[in-house]
Design a protein around this motif. Structure first.
Motif, PDB file in Angstrom:
ATOM      1  N   THR A   1       1.702  -3.473   5.261  1.00  0.00           N
ATOM      2  CA  THR A   1       0.700  -4.030   4.562  1.00  0.00           C
ATOM      3  C   THR A   1      -0.127  -4.992   4.665  1.00  0.00           C
ATOM      4  O   THR A   1      -1.177  -5.479   4.827  1.00  0.00           O
ATOM      5  CB  THR A   1       0.854  -3.832   2.804  1.00  0.00           C
ATOM      6  OG1 THR A   1       1.482  -2.490   2.664  1.00  0.00           O
ATOM      7  CG2 THR A   1      -0.225  -4.135   2.033  1.00  0.00           C
TER       8      THR A   1
ATOM      9  N   ALA B   1      -5.845   1.936   2.863  1.00  0.00           N
ATOM     10  CA  ALA B   1      -6.058   0.875   1.937  1.00  0.00           C
ATOM     11  C   ALA B   1      -5.566  -0.701   2.164  1.00  0.00           C
ATOM     12  O   ALA B   1      -6.370  -1.736   1.848  1.00  0.00           O
ATOM     13  CB  ALA B   1      -5.144   1.427   0.712  1.00  0.00           C
TER      14      ALA B   1
ATOM     15  N   GLY C   1      -1.125  -0.934  -3.710  1.00  0.00           N
ATOM     16  CA  GLY C   1      -2.205  -1.665  -3.240  1.00  0.00           C
ATOM     17  C   GLY C   1      -2.702  -2.704  -4.517  1.00  0.00           C
ATOM     18  O   GLY C   1      -3.563  -3.385  -4.034  1.00  0.00           O
TER      19      GLY C   1
ATOM     20  N   ALA D   1       0.763  -1.130  -0.076  1.00  0.00           N
ATOM     21  CA  ALA D   1       0.031   0.002  -0.104  1.00  0.00           C
ATOM     22  C   ALA D   1       0.933   1.233  -0.015  1.00  0.00           C
ATOM     23  O   ALA D   1       1.993   1.316   0.086  1.00  0.00           O
ATOM     24  CB  ALA D   1      -0.897   0.150   1.373  1.00  0.00           C
TER      25      ALA D   1
ATOM     26  N   PRO E   1      -6.860  -0.075  -4.555  1.00  0.00           N
ATOM     27  CA  PRO E   1      -7.650   0.432  -3.341  1.00  0.00           C
ATOM     28  C   PRO E   1      -8.772   1.492  -3.829  1.00  0.00           C
ATOM     29  O   PRO E   1      -9.820   1.505  -2.966  1.00  0.00           O
ATOM     30  CB  PRO E   1      -6.485   0.996  -2.414  1.00  0.00           C
ATOM     31  CG  PRO E   1      -5.573   0.439  -2.915  1.00  0.00           C
ATOM     32  CD  PRO E   1      -5.493  -0.074  -4.222  1.00  0.00           C
TER      33      PRO E   1
ATOM     34  N   GLY F   1      -2.394   4.611   3.096  1.00  0.00           N
ATOM     35  CA  GLY F   1      -1.934   3.330   3.067  1.00  0.00           C
ATOM     36  C   GLY F   1      -2.491   2.141   4.198  1.00  0.00           C
ATOM     37  O   GLY F   1      -2.773   0.975   3.934  1.00  0.00           O
TER      38      GLY F   1
END
Length: 156
Positions: A56, A27, A125, A4, A153, A24
């Motif tokens: 992430t 997402a 993402g 992300a 995302p 991020g």
């Protein structure tokens, strides 16, 4: 999956140590929700050791065995494929890595690309779900996957 959105507010920070920014983190949670809602439950995650890829993966909130692989950090497509080919005993594998390697691999591992307008530039993402008929991960080749799903995302 490409990690992300990362935080660029500290340009002197080593690239490997860059964290996700607020967008991020949001997402990553949304991508995890999307995966669970669609029944995408990997039983193994292969994740770069970079902070932003680890964050992430954590943000996805998946209950998944994980191998953190230093060689996935900014890896070439052939290296990413080699790491995937080393997998044994897992049916569904999630790879969390970086561009340009993850984008190139995604674009060349499937027989035909999804019609999504963001597939070619593979933004942060970006997540491709594909099926492979190969009997083992070690048998993966270019153009061997069938696209099941793809999202970014902004779609969520």
């Amino acid at each position: 999956m490409r990690h992300a959105k990362s935080d660029w507010s500290a340009p002197s920070l080593p690239d490997h140590d860059r964290a996700l920014n607020a967008r991020g983190r949001t997402a990553a949670r949304a991508l995890g929700d999307w995966m669970r809602a669609r029944g995408y439950h990997p039983d193994l995650a292969l994740c770069s050791t970079a902070l932003r890829t680890r964050q992430t993966l954590a943000g996805l909130e998946l209950d998944v065995a994980t191998r953190y692989e230093r060689q996935l950090y900014n890896a070439e497509p052939a290296t990413i494929l080699s790491v995937i080919k080393s997998v044994q005993g897992a049916n569904c594998v999630l790879v969390v890595a970086h561009n340009p390697g993850i984008a190139w691999l995604a674009q060349h591992i499937v027989k035909s690309r999804p019609a999504h307008p963001r597939f070619d530039d593979y933004p942060t993402g970006a997540t491709l779900v594909s099926d492979f008929a190969a009997p083992a991960w070690s048998d993966l080749t270019e153009k061997s996957g069938t696209v099941v799903d793809f999202t970014v995302p902004k779609d969520l």
